[in-house]
Design a protein around this motif. Structure first.
Motif, PDB file in Angstrom:
ATOM      1  N   THR A  55      -8.294  -5.382  -1.689  1.00 25.73           N
ATOM      2  CA  THR A  55      -7.725  -4.112  -1.458  1.00 25.73           C
ATOM      3  C   THR A  55      -6.849  -4.653  -0.216  1.00 25.73           C
ATOM      4  O   THR A  55      -5.542  -4.359   1.007  1.00 25.73           O
ATOM      5  CB  THR A  55      -8.012  -2.941  -0.421  1.00 25.73           C
ATOM      6  OG1 THR A  55      -9.251  -3.156  -1.174  1.00 25.73           O
ATOM      7  CG2 THR A  55      -7.246  -1.836  -1.486  1.00 25.73           C
ATOM      8  N   ASP A  57      -7.115  -3.449   3.859  1.00 24.65           N
ATOM      9  CA  ASP A  57      -6.693  -2.461   3.998  1.00 24.65           C
ATOM     10  C   ASP A  57      -8.173  -2.339   5.739  1.00 24.65           C
ATOM     11  O   ASP A  57      -8.751  -2.893   5.878  1.00 24.65           O
ATOM     12  CB  ASP A  57      -6.835  -0.882   3.664  1.00 24.65           C
ATOM     13  CG  ASP A  57      -7.802  -0.963   2.659  1.00 24.65           C
ATOM     14  OD1 ASP A  57      -9.199  -1.091   3.123  1.00 24.65           O
ATOM     15  OD2 ASP A  57      -8.034  -0.078   1.716  1.00 24.65           O
ATOM     16  N   THR A  58      -7.548  -1.363   6.398  1.00 29.30           N
ATOM     17  CA  THR A  58      -8.514  -1.035   7.572  1.00 29.30           C
ATOM     18  C   THR A  58      -9.890  -0.809   7.043  1.00 29.30           C
ATOM     19  O   THR A  58     -10.890  -1.417   8.161  1.00 29.30           O
ATOM     20  CB  THR A  58      -7.953  -0.125   8.618  1.00 29.30           C
ATOM     21  OG1 THR A  58      -7.008   0.987   7.171  1.00 29.30           O
ATOM     22  CG2 THR A  58      -6.776  -0.707   8.906  1.00 29.30           C
ATOM     23  N   THR A  59      -9.706   0.169   6.074  1.00 22.59           N
ATOM     24  CA  THR A  59     -11.300   1.204   6.295  1.00 22.59           C
ATOM     25  C   THR A  59     -12.019  -0.738   5.477  1.00 22.59           C
ATOM     26  O   THR A  59     -13.545  -0.882   6.177  1.00 22.59           O
ATOM     27  CB  THR A  59     -11.407   1.615   4.539  1.00 22.59           C
ATOM     28  OG1 THR A  59     -10.636   2.228   4.638  1.00 22.59           O
ATOM     29  CG2 THR A  59     -12.414   2.037   4.998  1.00 22.59           C
ATOM     30  N   THR A  60     -11.560  -1.354   4.207  1.00 20.03           N
ATOM     31  CA  THR A  60     -12.541  -2.256   4.492  1.00 20.03           C
ATOM     32  C   THR A  60     -12.961  -3.608   5.623  1.00 20.03           C
ATOM     33  O   THR A  60     -13.453  -4.257   5.468  1.00 20.03           O
ATOM     34  CB  THR A  60     -11.936  -3.248   3.033  1.00 20.03           C
ATOM     35  OG1 THR A  60     -10.057  -4.099   3.691  1.00 20.03           O
ATOM     36  CG2 THR A  60     -11.930  -2.593   1.939  1.00 20.03           C
ATOM     37  N   SER A 105      -9.736   2.131  -0.243  1.00 19.85           N
ATOM     38  CA  SER A 105      -9.508   3.421   0.525  1.00 19.85           C
ATOM     39  C   SER A 105      -8.543   4.101  -0.125  1.00 19.85           C
ATOM     40  O   SER A 105      -8.923   5.474   0.120  1.00 19.85           O
ATOM     41  CB  SER A 105      -8.825   3.076   1.595  1.00 19.85           C
ATOM     42  OG  SER A 105      -9.136   1.520   2.199  1.00 19.85           O
ATOM     43  N   LYS A 106      -7.357   3.223  -0.510  1.00 18.39           N
ATOM     44  CA  LYS A 106      -6.507   4.754  -2.082  1.00 18.39           C
ATOM     45  C   LYS A 106      -8.176   5.890  -2.171  1.00 18.39           C
ATOM     46  O   LYS A 106      -7.576   7.173  -2.339  1.00 18.39           O
ATOM     47  CB  LYS A 106      -6.364   4.122  -2.661  1.00 18.39           C
ATOM     48  CG  LYS A 106      -4.446   4.724  -2.550  1.00 18.39           C
ATOM     49  CD  LYS A 106      -4.146   3.917  -3.536  1.00 18.39           C
ATOM     50  CE  LYS A 106      -2.742   3.571  -3.061  1.00 18.39           C
ATOM     51  NZ  LYS A 106      -2.230   2.423  -3.984  1.00 18.39           N
TER      52      LYS A 106
END
Lengths: 368, 300
Positions: A55, A57-60, A105-106
């Motif tokens: 992904t 993204d910010t979370t990862t 994140s999704k």
């Protein structure tokens, strides 16, 4: 008494004039303590891992940063596809791969659930286990941060605390074990060799045709080794305190008394071995195979006794080293006094008396 | 009585080491046990020094029984085993001091007893026993066996592996010790040393063949011995052995010791025979029997 002192004087001449046994006596304890202290360790520190993030993204990214920031892991490589996982393990470059699922994140937001796969190289099962636990712990902390505004109605929070060795340093576990091995080896092997040497060189024949009593010969033989073993025990304890910063919680005096007791029981075993072996080599083999292996394998030094099959657990009871390790761990790590280890001490005293009596009885006053 | 031995027998698994041995050694006597390797000498020493039990029979040493009073014997005898059995990593002085201490005495106390011997090795007193020559080792071992002034001294092959000069010295020392009243039982495979004992026992295969003084023992020899010499030793021995009237043929130094089975033996007959065997420079002359001849005859 004069005879006895003369005999002991002679024993010291033997020991100090034999460079090899001197080396075994004093070189080995230091070598072993350093070896066990530094090389053999169950701790993990800066383990190399790889990340497979579909992904990005910010979370990862946040999770990856948290993992990279911990002292336990260092991220060695970022890989792009699933098929790389096997290749990277085969090269042996990393111990674990963290695989973040697609749309991490999704999923987390929509379904309140996202998955990270932790793949570990279990050729070393202990390390693999520890890595999994540590990563899970980091993820849990992160999860709590995410949930901090939400109250969950029912919650069980395990609050764990490691006592006696909170940093889980394996050297704390090894010091009592190494001390046991060395005292056993020095005391039992060296005495059995020194007695059989007299047989092999024919000097025993002259000692027998002399007014020396069996008990004088035996005690005269073991006395120098009691003295040397005590020095060894001191070297081990001092070096573990200064090199490995190992705390000794309990009384040093009690530790010394218990060590002397164990040394004497090992010496009695050594005499027993010498009564049944005719040559120095046999004595050495019996000491190594018959004493060293059980001490290492069955005393609870490396492998916990409670997880052994029942027959082995029973056998471990007759090994003096097992009781001595319980005693030293108690004194050094838990700081307990004699009221908590009197049972083990009594067992050790009993064994010592038994071995001593047996070896005096088996000591031959003639050649056959 | 120094030593009494009554019907002693001793067997190992399938070897009869001693078979019904009996003899006495008088107080202050220098008694020799003469026999080849494996004759049972060491076993007998070990029985007498209380190191082994005999299967049968009894023995006393300095009036003490070897089984019952073994502790008293161990206080009163000196024992020098056949193999060098001192501490190789200790010096001469340390060895001597050690043995003095374990017998509850000091070097000074009994110095006069060992003085003659010790004086010879004293210059090397700081040398380790393992680095000494064979003769010096034996002298040291003798000192150690003597340091507590034993009543009886047991010496098991003390001169084996020692040079001829040291051997001679060693026997002179034994003679001097004897004068001090010590009973000495010594074993040796060397027949020439036997002549230096007061009495000797010839022993073979665990049996005593003969006991007497060295002078008497050779008188028991039943035949006249001839020294025979010729230009070729090897052919001479073979020819003599092939001679129909021979009784015994043993090489002895530069001669062959020959005895004939006939009572009317004529040396000329033998000479003629040897000449037919292509031998020349033939020399035949009478000689007296030695202990070795006696032993060979008895052991036949």
């Amino acid at each position: 008494m004069k005879r006895f002192i003369g005999f002991i004087k002679k024993e010291f001449y033997h020991i100090f004039r034999d460079r090899r046994s001197l080396f075994i006596l004093f070189g080995m304890p230091i070598a072993q303590i350093l070896l066990f202290g530094f090389a053999i360790t169950n701790e993990i520190n800066n383990v190399d891992i790889a990340i497979l993030d579909h992904t990005k993204d910010t979370t990862t990214k946040e999770i990856i940063n948290k993992i990279a920031a911990s002292e336990y892991f260092s991220i060695k490589q970022i890989i792009e596809k699933e098929s790389d996982i096997e290749a990277i393990f085969k090269k042996g470059k990393v111990k674990a791969v963290l695989n973040f699922e697609k749309d991490f994140s999704k999923h987390l937001i929509k379904e309140n659930k996202a998955t990270i796969q932790i793949i570990t190289d279990a050729t070393d099962p202990n390390t693999a286990n520890t890595i999994t636990n540590f990563v899970s712990a980091i993820l849990q902390t992160y999860q709590k941060e995410l949930n901090k505004n939400i109250t969950i109605t029912y919650q069980i929070v395990p609050a764990s605390r490691m006592v006696y060795n909170p940093e889980l340093k394996s050297v704390y576990m090894f010091v009592p074990g190494v001390m046991t091995i060395i005292l056993m080896l020095v005391s039992a092997m060296m005495t059995s060799i020194s007695i059989t040497r007299e047989k092999e060189l024919g000097t025993m024949e002259i000692l027998l045709v002399s007014p020396l009593k069996p008990i004088q010969v035996i005690v005269g033989k073991v006395f120098p080794y009691i003295f040397l073993s005590i020095i060894n025990a001191i070297v081990i304890v001092v070096s573990s305190i200064f090199i490995f910063k190992m705390p000794v919680q309990g009384s040093l005096f009690l530790l010394a008394i218990e060590s002397i007791l164990f040394i004497i029981s090992a010496l009695a075993l050594g005499i027993l071995i010498s009564t049944i072996s005719a040559t120095q080599q046999t004595a050495m083999m019996i000491s190594l195979m018959g004493l060293m292996l059980p001490v290492i394998l069955l005393s609870g030094f490396i492998f916990p006794i409670s997880s052994m099959p029942l027959p082995l657990q029973m056998i471990s009871n007759i090994i003096p080293a097992k009781w001595f390790i319980i005693i030293t761990k108690g004194i050094m790590l838990k700081g307990v006094g004699i009221q908590f280890i009197w049972k083990e001490t009594l067992i050790l005293i009993g064994m010592t008396v038994f071995f001593m009596a047996l070896s005096v009885k088996k000591y031959k006053i003639r050649l056959e | 009585m120094g030593i009494t031995i009554r019907n002693i027998s001793k067997s190992y698994k399938n070897v009869k080491a001693l078979q019904d041995i009996s003899f006495n050694v008088k107080k202050g006597e220098l008694f020799g046990l003469i026999g080849p390797d494996g004759a049972g000498k060491t076993t007998l020493f070990r029985v007498l020094t209380t190191l082994l039990f005999a299967d049968q029979g009894s023995a006393t040493v300095a009036e003490f029984d070897v089984v019952k009073d073994y502790k008293s014997i161990r206080n009163n005898v000196g024992y020098m085993p056949g193999r060098f059995s001192l501490y190789q990593d200790l010096t001469i002085e340390e060895n001597l001091e050690f043995f003095a201490t374990i017998f509850g005495t000091t070097i000074e106390e009994n110095y006069d007893l060992i003085k003659d011997i010790y004086i010879q090795i004293e210059p090397f007193k700081n040398r380790r026993a393992g680095k000494l020559s064979g003769g010096m080792k034996q002298k040291l071992a003798l000192c150690c066996a003597l340091i507590h002034k034993p009543k009886v001294l047991f010496l098991d092959e003390p001169t084996t592996g020692v040079d001829p000069v040291s051997r001679k010295e060693f026997w002179e020392m034994l003679k001097r010790l004897q004068l001090k009243g010590i009973t000495i039982l010594v074993s040796t495979p060397y027949m020439d040393e036997a002549a230096l004992c007061d009495r000797i026992a010839l022993i073979q295969n665990g049996k005593i063949l003969e006991i007497d003084t060295p002078k008497e023992i050779v008188k028991h020899y039943p035949k006249q011995i001839y020294n025979v010499k010729a230009n070729n030793m090897y052919r001479l021995i073979n020819s003599l052995k092939a001679y129909e009237h021979n009784h015994s043929v043993y090489p002895f130094g530069e001669y062959v010791h020959y005895t004939d089975s006939r009572t009317d033996f004529n040396t000329e007959d033998l000479k003629t025979y040897l000449e037919t065997k292509n031998l020349s420079n033939i020399y035949i002359d009478k000689t007296v029997a030695t202990i070795e001849d006696t032993f060979m005859e008895l052991a036949k």
